[in-house]
Design an enzyme around this catalytic site. Structure first.
Site, PDB file in Angstrom:
ATOM      1  N   CYS A 160      -0.472  72.563  90.938  1.00  0.00           N
ATOM      2  CA  CYS A 160      -1.765  73.060  91.541  1.00  0.00           C
ATOM      3  C   CYS A 160      -1.838  72.647  93.013  1.00  0.00           C
ATOM      4  O   CYS A 160      -0.954  72.648  93.821  1.00  0.00           O
ATOM      5  CB  CYS A 160      -2.906  72.621  90.594  1.00  0.00           C
ATOM      6  SG  CYS A 160      -4.267  73.601  90.837  1.00  0.00           S
TER       7      CYS A 160
ATOM      8  N   HIS B 248      -1.622  75.065  86.192  1.00  0.00           N
ATOM      9  CA  HIS B 248      -1.563  73.625  85.461  1.00  0.00           C
ATOM     10  C   HIS B 248      -0.590  74.175  84.165  1.00  0.00           C
ATOM     11  O   HIS B 248      -1.146  74.803  83.140  1.00  0.00           O
ATOM     12  CB  HIS B 248      -2.896  73.206  85.154  1.00  0.00           C
ATOM     13  CG  HIS B 248      -3.628  72.318  86.172  1.00  0.00           C
ATOM     14  ND1 HIS B 248      -3.481  71.222  86.411  1.00  0.00           N
ATOM     15  CD2 HIS B 248      -4.380  72.882  86.973  1.00  0.00           C
ATOM     16  CE1 HIS B 248      -4.050  70.970  87.588  1.00  0.00           C
ATOM     17  NE2 HIS B 248      -4.796  71.705  87.788  1.00  0.00           N
TER      18      HIS B 248
ATOM     19  N   GLU C 101       0.295  72.111  81.736  1.00  0.00           N
ATOM     20  CA  GLU C 101      -0.224  71.608  80.582  1.00  0.00           C
ATOM     21  C   GLU C 101      -1.316  72.159  79.777  1.00  0.00           C
ATOM     22  O   GLU C 101      -1.833  72.070  78.879  1.00  0.00           O
ATOM     23  CB  GLU C 101      -0.658  70.070  80.783  1.00  0.00           C
ATOM     24  CG  GLU C 101      -1.788  69.762  81.525  1.00  0.00           C
ATOM     25  CD  GLU C 101      -1.773  69.906  83.161  1.00  0.00           C
ATOM     26  OE1 GLU C 101      -2.782  69.840  83.940  1.00  0.00           O
ATOM     27  OE2 GLU C 101      -0.756  70.553  83.475  1.00  0.00           O
TER      28      GLU C 101
END
Length: 211
Positions: free
Chosen positions: A80, A183, A185
């Site tokens: 990011c 992101h 995750e």
């Protein structure tokens, strides 16, 4: 050895650390240059404003540490804002210098009948299917939240794009340096598998996988 997550006071340290651990690797949140340079791989997270992030990095001398990581060919992943910091400059709230690891600029979405920030699930389009980051992975959707996007100067650094009223840089990479605008995750199976492939690139020892 571990995967070092750079702690400079701005970033989703906990979520990135937990994702690395879920994939079976040891995560080390650190602001210590020795620990970071000794790690198998390094992740530079980031949430917030570009200028503030650079100020935090410089105050702790971690800007130089991350530049050493890139120069040493130690695998590095910016996430990011962390990806944006890898580039030369940003126009977010004025013109600010970045880490200069990859040439290019960070600019704001402008014009058009679309919402800013860019927020939602968008499909990736791979430019280099043979890159090890994409091994075994089909193109799919990941989750974006950003008001600024990267314009790389070198075409080959652009590994994947997405479409949001224009072609938008989604993943960058050169040698052992990588960046993801989203992101991973928080981007479902594809995001986690992209992170898994980066962790494989580091050569770090795999522990028990629970994901």
């Amino acid at each position: 050895m571990a995967i070092a997550i750079v702690d400079y006071g701005m970033g989703n340290l906990h979520s990135v650390s937990k994702a690395v651990e879920r994939l079976g690797y040891e995560a080390l949140i650190s602001s210590d240059e020795g620990e970071i340079l000794a790690a198998d791989g390094v992740i530079l997270p980031g949430v917030g404003a570009f200028a503030d992030a650079m100020e935090h990095l410089q105050e702790s001398s971690l800007d130089a540490t991350v530049q050493k990581v890139a120069a040493s060919k130690q695998p590095l992943l910016g996430i990011c804002l962390g990806m944006q910091l890898l580039f030369s400059t940003s126009e977010e709230h004025g013109i600010h210098e970045g880490l200069g690891i990859l040439p290019g600029s960070v600019v704001r979405f402008v014009g058009g009948d679309y919402k800013v920030p860019h927020m939602g699930w968008n499909k990736l389009q791979y430019n280099d299917q043979n890159n090890p980051l994409f091994t075994g992975l089909d193109e799919g959707y990941v989750y974006f939240v950003h008001s600024y996007h990267v314009l790389p100067e070198v075409k080959s650094d652009l590994l994947a794009t997405t479409d949001y009223n224009q072609s938008v840089t989604a993943i960058v990479g050169r040698d052992s340096v990588f960046g993801m605008q989203f992101h991973p995750e928080k981007s479902g199976d594809l995001g986690m598998n992209l992170l898994r492939n980066f962790l494989k690139i580091t050569g770090s020892s795999l522990k028990e996988v629970t994901f």
